[in-house]
Design a protein around this motif. Structure first.
Motif, mmCIF file in Angstrom:
data_model
loop_
_atom_site.group_PDB
_atom_site.id
_atom_site.type_symbol
_atom_site.label_atom_id
_atom_site.label_comp_id
_atom_site.label_asym_id
_atom_site.label_seq_id
_atom_site.Cartn_x
_atom_site.Cartn_y
_atom_site.Cartn_z
ATOM 1 N N LEU A 88 11.685 -4.111 -6.092
ATOM 2 C CA LEU A 88 11.738 -2.788 -6.707
ATOM 3 C C LEU A 88 13.184 -2.413 -7.042
ATOM 4 C CD1 LEU A 88 10.170 -0.216 -7.534
ATOM 5 C CD2 LEU A 88 10.713 0.688 -5.263
ATOM 6 N N ALA A 89 14.106 -2.747 -6.119
ATOM 7 C CA ALA A 89 15.515 -2.405 -6.363
ATOM 8 C C ALA A 89 16.023 -3.075 -7.637
ATOM 9 C CB ALA A 89 16.371 -2.823 -5.165
ATOM 10 N N GLU A 90 15.645 -4.333 -7.833
ATOM 11 C CA GLU A 90 16.070 -5.040 -9.050
ATOM 12 C C GLU A 90 15.451 -4.398 -10.291
ATOM 13 O OE1 GLU A 90 16.751 -9.700 -8.070
ATOM 14 O OE2 GLU A 90 14.706 -8.978 -7.717
ATOM 15 N N SER A 148 3.909 -1.219 -6.258
ATOM 16 C CA SER A 148 2.625 -1.550 -5.631
ATOM 17 C C SER A 148 2.665 -2.922 -4.964
ATOM 18 C CB SER A 148 1.500 -1.534 -6.671
ATOM 19 O OG SER A 148 1.395 -0.250 -7.248
ATOM 20 N N LEU A 149 3.312 -3.869 -5.619
ATOM 21 C CA LEU A 149 3.403 -5.223 -5.056
ATOM 22 C C LEU A 149 4.218 -5.211 -3.770
ATOM 23 C CD1 LEU A 149 4.078 -7.291 -8.326
ATOM 24 C CD2 LEU A 149 1.918 -7.107 -7.068
ATOM 25 N N GLU A 150 5.237 -4.359 -3.734
ATOM 26 C CA GLU A 150 6.150 -4.375 -2.589
ATOM 27 C C GLU A 150 5.668 -3.471 -1.445
ATOM 28 O OE1 GLU A 150 10.154 -4.553 -3.966
ATOM 29 O OE2 GLU A 150 11.022 -4.033 -2.012
ATOM 30 N N TYR A 151 5.116 -2.336 -1.782
ATOM 31 C CA TYR A 151 4.775 -1.358 -0.742
ATOM 32 C C TYR A 151 3.292 -0.991 -0.724
ATOM 33 C CZ TYR A 151 9.826 -0.720 -0.876
ATOM 34 O OH TYR A 151 11.169 -0.932 -0.853
ATOM 35 N N GLY A 152 2.471 -1.684 -1.499
ATOM 36 C CA GLY A 152 1.101 -1.221 -1.725
ATOM 37 C C GLY A 152 0.048 -1.778 -0.789
ATOM 38 N N PRO A 168 -4.219 -3.389 -1.312
ATOM 39 C CA PRO A 168 -4.438 -3.339 -2.767
ATOM 40 C C PRO A 168 -3.279 -3.995 -3.530
ATOM 41 C CG PRO A 168 -4.823 -1.170 -1.795
ATOM 42 C CD PRO A 168 -4.244 -2.023 -0.709
ATOM 43 N N GLY A 169 -2.090 -3.857 -2.959
ATOM 44 C CA GLY A 169 -0.915 -4.496 -3.564
ATOM 45 C C GLY A 169 -1.038 -6.012 -3.531
ATOM 46 N N GLN A 170 -1.562 -6.523 -2.408
ATOM 47 C CA GLN A 170 -1.749 -7.976 -2.307
ATOM 48 C C GLN A 170 -2.810 -8.470 -3.290
ATOM 49 O OE1 GLN A 170 -2.408 -8.855 1.857
ATOM 50 N NE2 GLN A 170 -0.409 -8.016 2.418
ATOM 51 N N GLU A 171 -3.886 -7.659 -3.418
ATOM 52 C CA GLU A 171 -4.915 -8.008 -4.409
ATOM 53 C C GLU A 171 -4.309 -8.035 -5.815
ATOM 54 O OE1 GLU A 171 -9.055 -6.297 -4.516
ATOM 55 O OE2 GLU A 171 -8.341 -5.308 -2.670
#
Lengths: 346, 346
Positions: A181-183, A264-268, A271-274
């Motif tokens: 997310l930072a990038e 979502s990918l980083e903190y989700g 559901p983020g993993q899905e």
């Protein structure tokens, strides 16, 4: 969340932006008229002034938020928007240079409901017309009589380099599956924050503001730029095609890892993993697949985060102006513009 | 004509250019060091400073004629080349921006005996690295302390737009079979004359010369640029591959309508007509075909014309300096540089 009604002040902001466009357009047209015939035709088409054959058209040349910002800031500092005009022309030229090159690099075929430059005239023309607009921006600033023009030119060059850096990151991130997310925020600061920052900064510089005030406006524009990008990313997933000019779920269709997705990918959580698994599927997504991915971003919290973050950036934009000595009437306009950016079409 | 020996003064010119490179390189490296990591790597590779992995290399970064010219002119005006350094850096950056974009547009895979940027890193990187170098040129001029920097920046922007116009014509001419010599010269004035003109002009501007002197140097550089292009076109047909880094008859192989070719088509009588027929043959030319076409250009008089025209442009370059108040020692250097350009490697 459902779409919200435009707030009462939106009409005023739209009027302000229209006024900005009107003030800047004569100089912008004058600058474009210097280009060689072919480049002038293509640039005029891109700006919505004509069709591919050069016949006058009333296509959209965009919201002109950047020159609008430059003029509002110039007015806030000098009491009149006039000193900001060359700056408004220059930032609009740089913005359109970057759009033409970006469309080529991203192989996007549609912009503002029309075919993109490279898609019509080919790669070489897109490269050259972009180059020419960037160059015109320097010329316009170099020719304006303001004693502050050199300082404005330098600020714009620094911001343009940051804009390019943002696009470099964007291109690089497409090859990577582990972008943080930072990038991603860093990229958005470059791609969108830098030029909106410079748009505000140039208004202040050309109006003769002191360095601390110029810097305050730069920070205001940068934060506003990040809010703008967050909203753009939300619209790229949930925006109405008739308003965005893009298909539904356009960014998901293009497998674009935008800010709400990366959050979502980083903190989700699960559901983020899905969602991460969804992104690795090499099959072309169906309409149902896209709907499913959008729901995952929502469940993971990415949509809510992006909306809250956009509001937070608007708040920070306002905060940057505290102590910059802006009169309350101007301050209200600047706050409304920031709010408008964060709420447009959502 | 066979290759001629370098004239005695060539060594001096080579030394002068080497001195120019040395004076400019620290600032050029400093400018490049500001770029983001990826852009810096690619730019450094392109400039011959490193290999594709960033390992230091001693590749050729070109003859650096443009910064050499800027410094020589600054010296002629101010007695020292130093005020010209930021100008030399800026023109070298603009030159390399245009090379990287041109290689992409022309789909050239080799430059200075190495693979080109787009051929290694792809189109998007070539677009962005070019954009970044153009932008750095503005930054460098914008930051230099000279009171003449804004004027230099404006002159460079005007020349860059003309350079772009030249490339627009070049791209357009590829689609046409009826390009006249006048159009072709106009293109060369843009593609090569404009930036060499600006290189000389920036040296004069930054050294504080009066407007008439700056203009005289600009005309000197422009004429020298046209001589340069004529010689380049001759080398593109008859140049030795080990020196040019291109295959024999490279421009004929690419069906490029260069100045000696276009002259031959327009004024070359029956060999010119034969050449026109040769250009319409859709078959890929064999080595014999290429040799035959080169002989036709020679018989048509195109080779002789280009050599004479290059000399004429060198003469006009010298004439532009008459009355510009250049001291005889400096004038000798400037004349030698012009002569060197017209005679290199022929």
């Amino acid at each position: 969340m459902t779409a919200v009604e435009p707030m009462p002040s939106a009409t005023k902001v739209v009027d302000l932006l229209a006024r900005g466009r009107e003030l800047v357009e004569p100089s912008l047209r004058q600058a474009i008229s210097r280009l060689d015939e072919h480049t002038r035709l293509v640039a005029s088409y891109h700006l919505g002034w004509c069709d591919v054959h050069g016949r006058p058209a009333s296509g959209s040349s965009g919201k002109a938020i950047r020159p609008g910002l430059t003029l509002l800031v110039a007015e806030a500092v000098a009491g009149t928007p006039d000193p900001g005009v060359p700056g408004g022309v220059a930032v609009e030229l740089v913005h359109n240079f970057s759009l033409i090159h970006d469309d080529l690099m991203d192989r996007d075929t549609q912009r503002r409901h029309r075919r993109t430059v490279w898609a019509i005239w080919g790669d070489a023309t897109a490269v050259l017309v972009g180059d020419a607009l960037a160059c015109l921006a320097d010329e316009v600033l170099g020719e304006c009589e303001s004693p502050y023009a050199p300082q404005a030119g330098h600020a714009l060059a620094v911001a343009t380099r940051e804009l390019i850096r943002g696009q470099v990151l964007d291109v690089a991130f497409e090859q990577r599956s582990d972008v943080s997310l930072a990038e991603c925020v860093d990229m958005a600061v470059g791609k969108t924050g830098a030029l909106l920052g410079a748009s505000a900064q140039l208004g202040a510089i050309l109006a003769g503001a002191d360095p601390a005030t110029c810097e305050a406006f730069r920070r205001y524009g940068r934060e506003l730029g990040l809010a703008f990008q967050l909203v753009d990313d939300l619209l790229g997933i949930w925006g109405a095609p008739e308003k965005t000019g893009k298909p539904v779920f356009a960014d998901l269709l293009a497998h674009k890892k935008t800010l709400p997705v990366v959050w979502s990918l980083e903190y989700g959580g699960s559901p983020g993993q899905e969602l991460a698994a969804w992104f690795t599927d090499p099959e072309a997504p169906t309409a149902d697949d896209l709907q499913y991915a959008a729901v995952l971003v929502e469940r993971a919290g990415g949509r809510e985060w992006a909306m809250a973050e956009a509001e937070e950036r608007v708040r920070r934009a306002g905060k940057a102006l505290d102590g910059a000595g802006v009169q309350s009437a101007n301050r209200e306009q600047l706050d409304q513009l920031a709010q408008f950016v964060a709420e447009r079409q959502l």
